[in-house]
Design an enzyme around this catalytic site. Structure first.
Site, PDB file in Angstrom:
ATOM      1  CG  ASP A 179      -2.030   1.138   1.418  1.00 57.79           C
ATOM      2  OD1 ASP A 179      -2.904   1.076   0.234  1.00 57.79           O
ATOM      3  OD2 ASP A 179      -2.482   1.631   2.331  1.00 57.79           O
ATOM      4  CD  GLU A 190      15.788 -13.826   4.474  1.00 51.39           C
ATOM      5  OE1 GLU A 190      15.304 -14.158   5.144  1.00 51.39           O
ATOM      6  OE2 GLU A 190      16.213 -12.800   4.838  1.00 51.39           O
TER       7      GLU A 190
END
Ligand code: NOJ
Length: 568
Positions: A231, A282
């Site tokens: 956002d 990751e």
């Protein structure tokens, strides 16, 4: 069907659901995915309180699989006082009881994944709720404290600091600063809120804020989400010294359209996303970041999707383009040039929970600045039949473009903007902050009609609905459209199925001439697409019509109609 909880499925229905669970997940799924936005409070209510919830979503996943989308994006469902419909988060790592529990979220996620549907969630990093623990601590702490340093507290200007620190205005109207009462009971510092006063902005120059959001990202990644819609991704960093800003007279109200706004698109914001990218990497499974960044051009928006930043950015320049062939060709060209230029595909979008639904927007008869909405006293109300015809044609054009496309819940039913919402039912902070001068965004957030004959059109088992649904929506209900040739729902299903079968998302666009100035005409693989934005019919070339947004007869493509022709 009487409620989201009691949705019954027949074998015939399930046989028509594309079986994506068994398909191999393509690498970098986000490059071509069709992502369906769920606005949870308006999608499906299982609890009966008139507000949609996570179990409601789970109960409707078969309908989404049947539609043929690849992923869903959920607007915020995290804990929130709901002052801005959840974009005011008080606990980023919990589900608001309105929407259910973390266990409901896990169940929804597993059920979506079981159907081959990816799930991205909203992340709101620019600001929290004023009820967030950190902001409450900041209010109780002294100026200059570690607690205040997590937000943008400043001394006021003028004698005794009675004036706001600068002239910035809230996107929702009114000043972007609110003064607090200090512990001794006297008026004290001011805090910045680019949106409502219940949404204080974080200070992203503070390492503690950065670390907290790394933790929040990991929390949801560990739960298995496929990514985040970020956002206000252009707003986190403010210009050094917080200088005054004088917006041009024609500034759009969601902000960001103009150049050099001291709170939008500051260079430092990109470091935040480079950092987040390393966290996503990751994790296995191609997790993705999508930027909600309102910027004036595709070139500027593309800066958010450089190869070490986000994966996608909403193509708002495309959304804001009128139903005009020349303008559409230009924005498509610019998008296809700008986005791949930085190693990312383009996205396409026509509607979301902040804009007038495209079934109304494309037939407005007067200027309507972004964020103002339409209400009973708005000038230039849309012409409904024209809007729906154009919306269907615009969607058929969009879904033929290479890249990834976003759909907003209800557009597959052809829902228009709701105009006649009474003032006392409106809930958008824009409406309150402008004393009703701007209607705001409630008109695109009205709960979905699932069934024609049930209370609240099957949205809620109790018949409750947090915004009133118009009487005319019975005929737009999903039950009235499913399996009905020519319905908007069946048009979307056809477009999505052909797009998938012919790999249009991964294709290449090649413009074709010869159809006149009002046509947007191109080839993508073996599909020829012609959108007629003008008022005169266009001659239909040879080929097999595999999709058409409206009736095509006598070898002519009528006004406001898009046709897909296969050349195989
Ligand atoms: C953009 C969101 O889409 C909108 O709904 C919200 O009001 C603002 N950001 C503030 O979070």
């Amino acid at each position: 069907m009487t409620s989201a909880e009691t949705v019954e499925r027949t074998d015939a229905f399930l046989a028509t659901v594309p079986d994506r669970a068994t398909e191999e997940s393509p690498a970098e799924w986000w490059r071509t995915a069709v992502i369906y936005q769920i606005y949870p409070r308006s999608f499906a209510d299982a609890s009966g309180d008139g507000i949609g919830d996570l179990p409601g979503i789970t109960a409707r996943l078969d309908d989404l699989a049947h539609l043929g989308i690849d992923a869903i994006w959920l607007s915020p469902f995290q804990r929130s006082p709901q002052k801005d419909a959840g974009y005011d988060v008080s606990d980023y790592c919990d589900v608001d009881p309105l929407f259910g529990t973390l266990a409901d979220f896990d169940a929804m996620l597993a059920a979506a994944h079981g159907r081959g549907i990816r799930v991205i969630v909203d992340l709101v990093p620019n600001h929290s709720s004023d009820q967030h623990e950190w902001f409450q601590q900041a209010l109780a702490a002294a100026p200059g404290s570690r607690e205040r340093a997590r937000y943008m507290f400043r001394d006021g200007a003028g004698e005794n600091g009675v004036l706001p620190p600068n002239n910035w205005e809230s996107v929702f109207g009114g000043p972007a600063w609110t003064r607090v009462i200090e512990a001794g009971g006297t008026p004290g510092q001011w805090y910045l809120h680019l949106f409502d006063s219940s949404q204080p902005d974080f200070d992203w120059s503070n390492e503690e804020v950065r670390e907290e959001f790394r933790r929040i990202l990991r929390f949801w990644l560990d739960r298995g989400v496929d990514g985040f819609r970020v956002d206000v991704a252009h707003g986190l960093i403010k210009a050094e010294g917080l200088p005054d800003y004088i917006p041009p007279a024609d500034a759009a109200s969601m902000g960001g359209e103009e150049a050099n706004v001291p709170y939008w698109g500051q260079e430092g914001v990109h470091d935040v996303y480079r950092d987040w990218r390393t966290i996503l990497e990751e994790y296995a499974g191609d997790r993705a970041l999508a930027a909600e960044a309102w910027l004036p051009t595709a070139d500027k928006t593309a800066l958010w999707v450089r190869s070490d930043e986000m994966h996608q950015a909403f193509n708002f320049p495309y959304l804001q383009t009128e139903w005009d062939a020349a303008d559409l060709r230009t924005v498509i060209d610019e998008s296809l040039r700008a986005f791949p230029g930085v190693g990312a595909p383009s996205t396409w979008v026509l509607s979301n929970h902040d804009v007038v639904r495209h079934a109304s927007r494309l037939a407005l008869t007067a200027e309507n600045p972004q964020g103002h909405g339409i209400g009973p006293d708005s000038p230039g109300k849309p012409i409904p039949e024209l809007g729906l015809r154009r919306a269907r044609a615009a969607t058929a054009l969009m879904l033929a473009l290479p890249g990834s496309a976003y759909l907003y819940q209800g557009e597959e039913l052809g829902l228009p903007e709701v105009i006649d919402i009474p003032g006392d039912a409106r809930q958008d902070p824009t409406w309150f902050r402008t004393n009703g001068e701007r209607y705001g965004r409630d008109g695109c957030r009205v709960p979905i009609p699932w069934t024609a004959d049930d209370p609240a059109y099957g949205f809620s088992p109790s018949g409750a609905s947090w915004l009133p649904q118009p009487a005319e929506w019975a005929k737009l209900a999903r039950t009235e459209q499913v399996g009905v040739e020519g319905s908007t729902l069946e048009l979307y299903r056809t477009l999505l199925a052909e797009r998938r079968a012919r790999s249009l998302g991964a294709g290449t666009l090649e413009w074709i001439d010869g159809f006149g100035p009002d046509a947007v005409a191109f080839r993508n693989g073996n599909v020829t697409v012609i959108a007629n934005t003008g008022s005169a019919a266009i001659a239909l070339p040879s080929g097999t019509v595999i999709a058409a947004s409206g009736p095509v007869a006598d070898g002519r493509i009528p006004a406001d109609t898009t046709v897909w022709l296969a050349q195989d």
